[in-house]
Motif scaffolding. Structure first.
Motif, mmCIF file in Angstrom:
data_model
loop_
_atom_site.group_PDB
_atom_site.id
_atom_site.type_symbol
_atom_site.label_atom_id
_atom_site.label_comp_id
_atom_site.label_asym_id
_atom_site.label_seq_id
_atom_site.Cartn_x
_atom_site.Cartn_y
_atom_site.Cartn_z
ATOM 1 N N ASN A 269 0.638 -1.175 0.076
ATOM 2 C CA ASN A 269 -0.166 0.135 0.041
ATOM 3 C C ASN A 269 0.802 1.252 0.196
ATOM 4 O O ASN A 269 0.368 2.219 -0.527
ATOM 5 C CB ASN A 269 -0.809 -0.031 1.189
ATOM 6 C CG ASN A 269 -2.018 -0.934 0.970
ATOM 7 O OD1 ASN A 269 -2.578 -1.142 -0.218
ATOM 8 N ND2 ASN A 269 -2.531 -1.667 2.049
ATOM 9 N N ASN A 270 1.983 1.339 0.734
ATOM 10 C CA ASN A 270 2.695 2.430 0.935
ATOM 11 C C ASN A 270 3.981 2.653 -0.079
ATOM 12 O O ASN A 270 4.229 3.544 -0.621
ATOM 13 C CB ASN A 270 3.551 2.444 2.235
ATOM 14 C CG ASN A 270 2.455 2.558 3.549
ATOM 15 O OD1 ASN A 270 1.478 3.416 3.333
ATOM 16 N ND2 ASN A 270 2.431 1.892 4.553
ATOM 17 N N VAL A 271 4.302 1.608 -0.858
ATOM 18 C CA VAL A 271 5.316 1.525 -1.853
ATOM 19 C C VAL A 271 5.204 0.896 -2.991
ATOM 20 O O VAL A 271 5.185 1.442 -4.216
ATOM 21 C CB VAL A 271 6.797 0.932 -1.091
ATOM 22 C CG1 VAL A 271 7.827 0.915 -2.146
ATOM 23 C CG2 VAL A 271 7.097 1.733 0.237
ATOM 24 N N GLY A 272 4.732 -0.588 -3.182
ATOM 25 C CA GLY A 272 4.445 -1.381 -4.222
ATOM 26 C C GLY A 272 3.547 -0.847 -5.089
ATOM 27 O O GLY A 272 3.994 -0.754 -6.476
ATOM 28 N N LEU A 273 2.420 -0.365 -4.634
ATOM 29 C CA LEU A 273 1.359 0.136 -5.665
ATOM 30 C C LEU A 273 1.803 1.441 -6.516
ATOM 31 O O LEU A 273 1.625 1.334 -7.780
ATOM 32 C CB LEU A 273 -0.032 0.441 -4.868
ATOM 33 C CG LEU A 273 -1.047 0.717 -5.627
ATOM 34 C CD1 LEU A 273 -1.337 -0.302 -6.945
ATOM 35 C CD2 LEU A 273 -2.360 0.920 -4.939
ATOM 36 N N PHE A 274 2.406 2.230 -5.613
ATOM 37 C CA PHE A 274 2.796 3.337 -6.267
ATOM 38 C C PHE A 274 3.867 3.146 -7.359
ATOM 39 O O PHE A 274 4.151 3.729 -8.449
ATOM 40 C CB PHE A 274 3.508 4.331 -5.164
ATOM 41 C CG PHE A 274 4.398 5.175 -5.667
ATOM 42 C CD1 PHE A 274 3.546 6.423 -6.137
ATOM 43 C CD2 PHE A 274 5.697 5.650 -5.731
ATOM 44 C CE1 PHE A 274 4.184 7.750 -6.596
ATOM 45 C CE2 PHE A 274 6.206 6.581 -6.172
ATOM 46 C CZ PHE A 274 5.790 7.732 -6.649
ATOM 47 N N GLU A 275 4.929 2.122 -6.870
ATOM 48 C CA GLU A 275 5.932 1.869 -7.883
ATOM 49 C C GLU A 275 5.770 1.302 -8.996
ATOM 50 O O GLU A 275 5.938 1.550 -10.257
ATOM 51 C CB GLU A 275 7.196 1.055 -7.194
ATOM 52 C CG GLU A 275 7.968 1.879 -6.098
ATOM 53 C CD GLU A 275 8.842 2.709 -6.673
ATOM 54 O OE1 GLU A 275 9.256 2.461 -7.941
ATOM 55 O OE2 GLU A 275 9.145 3.859 -6.203
ATOM 56 N N VAL A 276 4.791 0.336 -9.028
ATOM 57 C CA VAL A 276 3.789 -0.473 -10.041
ATOM 58 C C VAL A 276 3.374 0.462 -10.970
ATOM 59 O O VAL A 276 3.677 0.565 -12.211
ATOM 60 C CB VAL A 276 3.096 -1.482 -9.723
ATOM 61 C CG1 VAL A 276 2.347 -2.116 -10.723
ATOM 62 C CG2 VAL A 276 3.881 -2.834 -8.966
ATOM 63 N N ARG A 277 2.586 1.324 -10.530
ATOM 64 C CA ARG A 277 1.898 2.374 -11.372
ATOM 65 C C ARG A 277 3.135 3.303 -11.916
ATOM 66 O O ARG A 277 2.733 3.695 -13.090
ATOM 67 C CB ARG A 277 0.642 3.004 -10.504
ATOM 68 C CG ARG A 277 -0.391 2.308 -10.188
ATOM 69 C CD ARG A 277 -1.281 3.061 -9.379
ATOM 70 N NE ARG A 277 -2.160 3.816 -10.270
ATOM 71 C CZ ARG A 277 -2.914 3.713 -11.074
ATOM 72 N NH1 ARG A 277 -3.523 2.575 -11.379
ATOM 73 N NH2 ARG A 277 -3.536 4.513 -11.880
ATOM 74 N N ARG A 278 3.928 3.818 -11.153
ATOM 75 C CA ARG A 278 5.025 4.490 -11.791
ATOM 76 C C ARG A 278 5.610 4.002 -13.083
ATOM 77 O O ARG A 278 5.910 4.738 -13.927
ATOM 78 C CB ARG A 278 5.999 4.938 -10.738
ATOM 79 C CG ARG A 278 6.937 6.042 -11.187
ATOM 80 C CD ARG A 278 7.838 6.564 -9.902
ATOM 81 N NE ARG A 278 8.801 5.444 -9.443
ATOM 82 C CZ ARG A 278 9.926 5.512 -9.575
ATOM 83 N NH1 ARG A 278 10.448 6.561 -10.720
ATOM 84 N NH2 ARG A 278 11.007 4.948 -9.481
ATOM 85 N N HIS A 279 5.965 2.679 -12.819
ATOM 86 C CA HIS A 279 6.582 1.950 -13.885
ATOM 87 C C HIS A 279 5.693 1.844 -15.141
ATOM 88 O O HIS A 279 5.959 1.994 -16.449
ATOM 89 C CB HIS A 279 7.050 0.465 -13.420
ATOM 90 C CG HIS A 279 8.018 0.639 -12.975
ATOM 91 N ND1 HIS A 279 8.583 0.809 -11.526
ATOM 92 C CD2 HIS A 279 9.529 0.084 -13.317
ATOM 93 C CE1 HIS A 279 9.486 0.753 -11.196
ATOM 94 N NE2 HIS A 279 10.290 0.031 -12.140
ATOM 95 N N PHE A 280 4.377 1.729 -14.978
ATOM 96 C CA PHE A 280 3.320 1.502 -15.966
ATOM 97 C C PHE A 280 3.096 2.953 -16.878
ATOM 98 O O PHE A 280 2.993 3.065 -17.992
ATOM 99 C CB PHE A 280 2.091 1.101 -15.466
ATOM 100 C CG PHE A 280 1.973 -0.598 -15.690
ATOM 101 C CD1 PHE A 280 1.198 -1.072 -16.556
ATOM 102 C CD2 PHE A 280 2.394 -1.161 -14.700
ATOM 103 C CE1 PHE A 280 1.030 -2.657 -16.849
ATOM 104 C CE2 PHE A 280 2.524 -2.759 -14.805
ATOM 105 C CZ PHE A 280 1.654 -3.281 -15.711
ATOM 106 N N LYS A 281 3.084 4.130 -15.929
ATOM 107 C CA LYS A 281 3.051 5.271 -16.455
ATOM 108 C C LYS A 281 4.062 5.688 -17.227
ATOM 109 O O LYS A 281 4.004 6.308 -18.282
ATOM 110 C CB LYS A 281 2.965 6.428 -15.191
ATOM 111 C CG LYS A 281 2.639 7.888 -15.603
ATOM 112 C CD LYS A 281 2.512 8.598 -14.328
ATOM 113 C CE LYS A 281 2.144 10.189 -14.523
ATOM 114 N NZ LYS A 281 3.385 10.764 -15.311
ATOM 115 N N ALA A 282 5.443 5.148 -17.001
ATOM 116 C CA ALA A 282 6.788 5.508 -17.796
ATOM 117 C C ALA A 282 6.589 5.002 -19.080
ATOM 118 O O ALA A 282 6.908 5.295 -20.269
ATOM 119 C CB ALA A 282 7.764 5.244 -16.932
#
Length: 360
Positions: A203-216
């Motif tokens: 919730n604090n890191v993983g979801l943000f990082e996954v979405r950051r990779h998909f956005k890039a």
């Protein structure tokens, strides 16, 4: 000032320990298959719960729109009823030949001035007739449009309700399975703590990082057509047919030139599927998927997420579908070669092949 800095540093250290603790524990004590499956179920509960909340929000919005459309529909039906009698009178006048009397009056005039006066009156009557008929037709079209929107929204609302029931049932089954595993475990408290830590990290890191990779990745795909046009070896022609061949090493080089986030991320083409995998610090991500040709709303090559693995744990299909919906990872052949359409896409070992034809 020093006190605030000290407190901030302490807070940062605590957060770092909380986030990284599960991964140090994994390294020291590798997870058993049973524990890994338990963590997967726990993470799936978190993600499906998030999907349920999102769906509940969409359901509320859809119900609100439906209520508004129902009010509009009643107003339009009242408008139709009010203009119905006027419209009927005009139509009856044409069918009963009443308008022919006007032409008779025109032909019976004895002077130019009377002729022009009667002609003006007839023109005003016919114009008023047209306005009433046009207003009725417009009101009727609006009524039908509103009914169509209402029907579509009702179908969407029904689908949302069914999806909610399905997801709630899935969560219930997963929770029952987790509870059963914990009940039969000799170290239930440790497993609970491990699940809580994993869920907090996601919730604090993983979801943000996954979405950051998909956005890039979605942002990079916007520039892919230009890259292919500039790479002369990627496109070959044979009559009205074209073939685009993309090597996995070329795609990886392109992505790394677009965003440094892909320096620790690599794409691999295999028979029938594409794998994207990377590791940074305590985060590991693996995405498996495939491409399909889509013709609606336009001809395109769309990427579908078949499997998403976060730090060795498989995420549920709801997360895969959400990422597909939120990020466009496809590309559009017409941006590479105008007037063509893709009709075949093939994944081979190390190579993505797209076949195009002129859209005549």
């Amino acid at each position: 000032m020093l006190r605030r800095c000290f407190l901030s540093c302490c807070l940062l250290m605590v957060c770092t320990v909380i986030i990284l603790f599960p991964y140090r524990a994994y390294a020291e004590d590798p997870l058993s298959e049973e524990t890994r499956k338990l963590l997967e179920k726990s993470l799936s509960i978190v993600e499906i719960d998030r999907e349920i909340k999102k769906t509940e929000g969409l359901k509320t919005q859809a119900q609100s729109k439906l209520d508004m459309l129902s009010g509009e529909l009643e107003a339009k039906q009242a408008q139709i009823s009010a203009s119905q009698s006027q419209t009927d009178d005009r139509i009856r006048a044409y069918y009963m030949g009443e308008r022919e009397d006007l032409l008779g009056a025109l032909l019976s005039t004895e002077s130019i001035s009377d002729f022009i006066s009667v002609l003006d009156i007839i023109d005003m009557i016919f114009e008023r007739d047209r306005d009433i008929l046009n207003d009725y037709q417009e009101a009727y079209r609006n009524l039908m449009d509103t009914r169509d929107k209402q029907s579509q929204l009702l179908a969407e609302l029904t689908e949302l309700k069914n999806n909610l029931l399905l997801q709630r049932e899935r969560v219930s089954e997963l929770q029952a399975s987790v509870n059963s595993s914990l009940k039969g475990s000799s170290d239930a408290e440790k497993l609970k703590a491990l699940m809580e830590e994993m869920n907090a990290y996601w919730n604090n890191v993983g979801l943000f990082e996954v979405r950051r990779h998909f956005k890039a990745l979605a942002e990079a795909m916007v520039d892919l057509p230009e890259f292919l046009k500039n790479n002369g070896n990627s496109i070959t022609a044979s009559g009205t047919n074209y073939t685009i061949s993309i090597k996995q090493e070329d795609l990886n080089a392109f992505l790394r030139s677009e965003n440094e986030i892909f320096n620790n991320f690599a794409f691999t083409f295999e028979d029938g599927r594409i794998i994207a995998e990377g590791k940074r610090d305590s985060l590991q991500l693996r995405v498996e998927g495939h491409y399909t040709i889509e013709n609606e709303p336009q001809n395109s090559i769309q990427f579908h997420v078949d499997k998403l693995v976060f730090n060795g744990l498989v995420l549920p299909d709801t997360t895969c579908r959400e990422l597909e919906e939120d990020f466009d990872l496809g590309f559009y052949p017409k941006l590479i070669i105008p007037l063509v359409e893709a009709n075949e896409v093939t994944l081979q070992k190390g190579l993505l092949i797209i076949k195009l034809k002129l859209a005549l």
